[in-house]
Design an enzyme around this catalytic site. Structure first.
Site, PDB file in Angstrom:
ATOM      1  N   HIS A  42       8.959 -13.448 -17.611  1.00 54.05           N
ATOM      2  CA  HIS A  42       9.682 -12.928 -18.271  1.00 54.05           C
ATOM      3  C   HIS A  42       9.668 -11.292 -18.131  1.00 54.05           C
ATOM      4  O   HIS A  42       8.791 -10.963 -17.813  1.00 54.05           O
ATOM      5  CB  HIS A  42       9.665 -13.208 -19.802  1.00 54.05           C
ATOM      6  CG  HIS A  42      10.745 -12.669 -20.607  1.00 54.05           C
ATOM      7  ND1 HIS A  42      10.801 -11.499 -21.115  1.00 54.05           N
ATOM      8  CD2 HIS A  42      11.668 -13.563 -21.308  1.00 54.05           C
ATOM      9  CE1 HIS A  42      11.936 -11.299 -22.041  1.00 54.05           C
ATOM     10  NE2 HIS A  42      12.467 -12.633 -22.135  1.00 54.05           N
TER      11      HIS A  42
ATOM     12  N   ASP B  35       0.991 -14.273 -22.241  1.00 52.52           N
ATOM     13  CA  ASP B  35       2.184 -14.348 -22.857  1.00 52.52           C
ATOM     14  C   ASP B  35       2.503 -15.567 -23.571  1.00 52.52           C
ATOM     15  O   ASP B  35       3.161 -16.645 -22.710  1.00 52.52           O
ATOM     16  CB  ASP B  35       3.296 -13.887 -21.896  1.00 52.52           C
ATOM     17  CG  ASP B  35       4.608 -13.901 -22.465  1.00 52.52           C
ATOM     18  OD1 ASP B  35       4.894 -14.414 -23.667  1.00 52.52           O
ATOM     19  OD2 ASP B  35       5.778 -13.648 -21.714  1.00 52.52           O
TER      20      ASP B  35
ATOM     21  N   GLN C  79       6.419 -18.674 -25.333  1.00 52.00           N
ATOM     22  CA  GLN C  79       7.003 -19.812 -24.984  1.00 52.00           C
ATOM     23  C   GLN C  79       5.856 -21.046 -25.132  1.00 52.00           C
ATOM     24  O   GLN C  79       6.360 -22.178 -25.636  1.00 52.00           O
ATOM     25  CB  GLN C  79       7.483 -20.248 -23.822  1.00 52.00           C
ATOM     26  CG  GLN C  79       8.753 -19.328 -23.538  1.00 52.00           C
ATOM     27  CD  GLN C  79      10.146 -19.926 -24.113  1.00 52.00           C
ATOM     28  OE1 GLN C  79      10.056 -20.728 -24.806  1.00 52.00           O
ATOM     29  NE2 GLN C  79      10.869 -18.880 -24.261  1.00 52.00           N
TER      30      GLN C  79
ATOM     31  N   LYS D 241      10.495 -17.713 -32.291  1.00 53.44           N
ATOM     32  CA  LYS D 241      10.407 -18.714 -31.688  1.00 53.44           C
ATOM     33  C   LYS D 241       9.638 -19.913 -32.041  1.00 53.44           C
ATOM     34  O   LYS D 241       9.456 -20.988 -31.381  1.00 53.44           O
ATOM     35  CB  LYS D 241       9.810 -18.473 -29.987  1.00 53.44           C
ATOM     36  CG  LYS D 241      10.961 -17.536 -29.169  1.00 53.44           C
ATOM     37  CD  LYS D 241      10.428 -17.295 -27.930  1.00 53.44           C
ATOM     38  CE  LYS D 241      10.825 -16.177 -27.366  1.00 53.44           C
ATOM     39  NZ  LYS D 241      12.297 -16.022 -26.767  1.00 53.44           N
TER      40      LYS D 241
ATOM     41  N   CYS E 224      16.513 -13.156 -18.568  1.00 50.54           N
ATOM     42  CA  CYS E 224      15.173 -12.082 -18.444  1.00 50.54           C
ATOM     43  C   CYS E 224      14.205 -12.473 -17.227  1.00 50.54           C
ATOM     44  O   CYS E 224      13.009 -11.837 -17.688  1.00 50.54           O
ATOM     45  CB  CYS E 224      14.735 -11.829 -19.588  1.00 50.54           C
ATOM     46  SG  CYS E 224      15.811 -11.398 -21.059  1.00 50.54           S
TER      47      CYS E 224
HETATM   48  N1  PLP Z   1       7.677 -13.616 -22.805  1.00 48.99           N
HETATM   49  C1  PLP Z   1       8.439 -15.018 -22.709  1.00 48.99           C
HETATM   50  C2  PLP Z   1       7.891 -15.867 -21.958  1.00 48.99           C
HETATM   51  C3  PLP Z   1       9.509 -15.097 -23.202  1.00 48.99           C
HETATM   52  O1  PLP Z   1      10.488 -16.361 -23.259  1.00 48.99           O
HETATM   53  C4  PLP Z   1      10.222 -14.157 -24.131  1.00 48.99           C
HETATM   54  C5  PLP Z   1      11.631 -14.354 -24.982  1.00 48.99           C
HETATM   55  O2  PLP Z   1      12.412 -15.154 -24.542  1.00 48.99           O
HETATM   56  C6  PLP Z   1       9.565 -12.990 -24.346  1.00 48.99           C
HETATM   57  C7  PLP Z   1       8.477 -12.926 -23.631  1.00 48.99           C
HETATM   58  C8  PLP Z   1       9.960 -11.933 -25.169  1.00 48.99           C
HETATM   59  O3  PLP Z   1      10.011 -12.490 -26.692  1.00 48.99           O
HETATM   60  P1  PLP Z   1      10.584 -11.466 -27.560  1.00 48.99           P
HETATM   61  O4  PLP Z   1      11.940 -11.124 -27.338  1.00 48.99           O
HETATM   62  O5  PLP Z   1      10.449 -12.088 -28.954  1.00 48.99           O
HETATM   63  O6  PLP Z   1      10.075 -10.162 -27.614  1.00 48.99           O
END
Ligand code: PLP
Length: 575
Positions: A289, A366, A369, A392, A531
């Protein structure tokens, strides 16, 4: 039962609040008491201020047995609350208990007005225990020999990840706990398949936010007054619960942050800027992402380091056989997602961590998910940093978590400066408080951080492993039906390497058109690049349709999705 629910309602209506508390004490005195040998540790209900022992066993051998609930407490007022619960559930079968709207009883008795929020948590703990038992027992005991049923207390075991039970996963009753899903949209049942972007919130989380706002809100770690003390207690309880959820050695290693994006930026600046030197390499993947991509790209630019990528296999997994090509003594840091938000790929974190540590690199995971959908164990995986968002994970927006190994948090610099994070401030320099305060400058998202603890508790009560298994079964169902549609391309690996996310594209059907047609049937999916532009460049498409599953999705949701896709194909004349 020595009193009926109707009698309790009748008595309550004539009493003012102070007398109602007195009445609770009185009915509490009447409740039969447990013998000492009945007060077993395994029957203790967590979350109660006082001690509560509770068992729920089938009364008969029916497939859906009448539930025999017994409970006792060392506090008379709690025994009064138990009496209300027992009168409410009297004579009901397990499935009736599971579906019983007990909060209507509490509302009718205005319980919130005269029992403390802490007591209310305890009451919720009892309700959750009874409900979990009822779910576990409904329809599951018909094959147990009758003799063995007597006195069997519930077979729900508590673990770090949550409830473990052989009972079928009742997604419909879980769905019923999500108010936003209990409505009709243009006369249709909403089918929410966009939890990868943000999950819906169960009533327990919404109630917790209201409880804090209405019951004892104050700033955290500042006031020594009743509200301030209560807030501190709740925040620390949430921190502890989150630590246990990911198996962190200590709650001191759980930092409340605004979310995954903010936290990844924090680590890139706070740890990355301090330790990354010209000539170093930062290793990421093309499936990241942007939140786990751009901060490292920018760090590499600032530090004069090189950004490198672990190659992907054709089916969208990390090609671990080629890791040596990109991982070396030059690698300062590896940043990788636990699960891809597009491909659903679940990455081999423990293996990557070992390889990173072997060359002296740190690993940042990260977990946006992965953490909501599968058990995370920071000690077993030995990761340096694990990061995730509350929203999430059935929790509120505006709050996330940074877990860091103790030494990493010690050596990482804070990037936000101000109140709470300092030890001493002098005119010419300052020193920092120890973690986690060091990284929690200013006022925290207090209500959200507390309610995130409730969201974690909710996931544990349902059982994170059970949620995972349920999502995998939906994935299988969707996979079998979607792969049968002509000209359908599903991106990412087979089911054994992925979690509950499916991104796909049909030849000549633009994902945006499809999303619009699905939306007309109240089926909510996401379309676009999610993204993850570098990944879409690699896939050779500008956009995909993504469905992502959560605990509240059902097999019916999958069938509705598949038939809506079929009719969308016809409308778009691609059949
Ligand atoms: N990393 C991953 C794998 C994601 O799916 C997302 C959000 O969709 C993020 C980071 C970013 O998360 P946030 O928008 O809560 O900062």
């Amino acid at each position: 039962m020595f009193i009926t629910l109707d009698e309790i309602f009748e008595e309550f209506e004539d009493l003012d609040p102070r007398d109602q508390s007195q009445y609770l004490l009185e009915i509490g005195y009447e409740l039969p008491r447990f013998e000492d040998n009945q007060k077993r540790d395994e029957d203790l209900v967590h979350g109660c201020q006082s001690q509560v022992w509770l068992t729920a066993a089938p009364k008969d051998g029916a497939a859906d047995p009448v539930l025999q609930i017994s409970a006792d407490s060392d506090a008379e007022i709690v025994r009064g609350l138990i009496t209300i619960l027992l009168a409410s559930y009297e004579g009901l079968t397990a499935s009736q208990v599971a579906a019983y709207p007990i909060t209507d009883v509490f509302d009718r008795l205005h319980l919130r007005q005269y029992i403390s929020p802490q007591r209310h948590n305890g009451l919720q703990g009892m309700v959750d225990r009874i409900r979990n038992s009822a779910i576990a027992l409904s329809g599951t005991h018909s094959d147990v020999p009758k003799g063995e049923q007597a006195g069997v207390s519930v077979t729900v075991k508590e673990s770090r990840a949550g409830a473990e039970t052989d009972a079928p996963f009742d997604a419909e009753s879980i769905r019923a706990e999500f108010p936003v899903l209990n409505q009709l949209i243009d006369g249709q049942r909403p089918i929410f398949l966009d939890s990868g972007a943000s999950a819906q919130k169960p009533k327990a989380v919404i109630d917790k936010e209201r409880e804090v706002q209405e019951g004892y809100f104050a700033n955290a770690y500042r006031g020594r007054h009743a509200f301030g003390a209560r807030i501190d207690e709740e925040l620390e309880a949430s921190r502890k619960r989150i630590a246990a959820f990911i198996n962190a050695p200590s709650e001191r290693q759980i930092v409340f942050t605004p979310g995954t994006t903010a936290t990844l930026n924090m680590v890139a600046a706070g740890w990355g800027d301090r330790f990354t030197k010209p000539g170093d390499e930062i290793l990421i993947t093309e499936m990241e992402h942007h939140a786990n991509f751009v901060p490292w790209q920018q760090l590499a630019k600032r530090a004069g380091a090189t950004l490198r990528f672990i190659p992907l296999t054709n089916d969208g997994r990390l090609d671990m056989s080629r890791l040596d090509e990109v991982l070396s003594k030059k690698t300062r840091l590896v940043a990788v997602c636990g699960m891809s938000n597009v491909l659903g790929t679940v990455n081999p974190i423990a293996e990557l961590t070992r390889a990173a540590h072997d060359v002296g690199a740190v690993i940042v995971v990260d977990g946006a998910q992965s953490v909501p959908h599968m058990t995370s164990d920071v000690q077993a995986d030995d990761v340096d940093f694990l990061i995730f968002s509350g929203h999430k994970l059935y929790g509120p927006t505006g709050v996330g978590v940074l877990y860091g190994r103790e030494d990493r948090l010690e050596e990482m610099e804070p990037v936000l400066f101000g109140g709470h994070m300092i030890d001493r401030v002098f005119k010419d320099h300052s020193t920092w408080a120890p973690p986690p305060a060091k990284f929690e400058a200013g006022t925290l998202p207090i209500v959200q951080a507390i309610a995130l603890g409730t969201a974690v508790e909710w996931s544990q009560n349902v059982g994170i492993d059970r949620i995972h298994a349920h999502e995998q079964s939906l994935l299988q169902l969707a996979w079998d039906q979607l792969t049968a549609i002509p000209n359908m391309q599903i991106y990412g690996p087979g089911l054994e390497h992925r979690g509950g996310i499916l991104s796909f594209r049909m030849h000549d059907v633009h994902p945006e058109d499809l999303a619009a047609l699905l939306d007309r049937k109240a089926i909510m999916t996401r379309h676009g690049h999610h993204c993850a532009m570098p990944l879409h460049d690699l896939l050779g498409v500008s956009a995909t349709t993504r469905t992502s599953f959560a605990a509240y999705n059902t097999a019916e949701d999958v069938s509705a999705l598949v038939s809506a896709i079929m009719s969308a194909r016809q409308i778009l004349r691609r059949n």
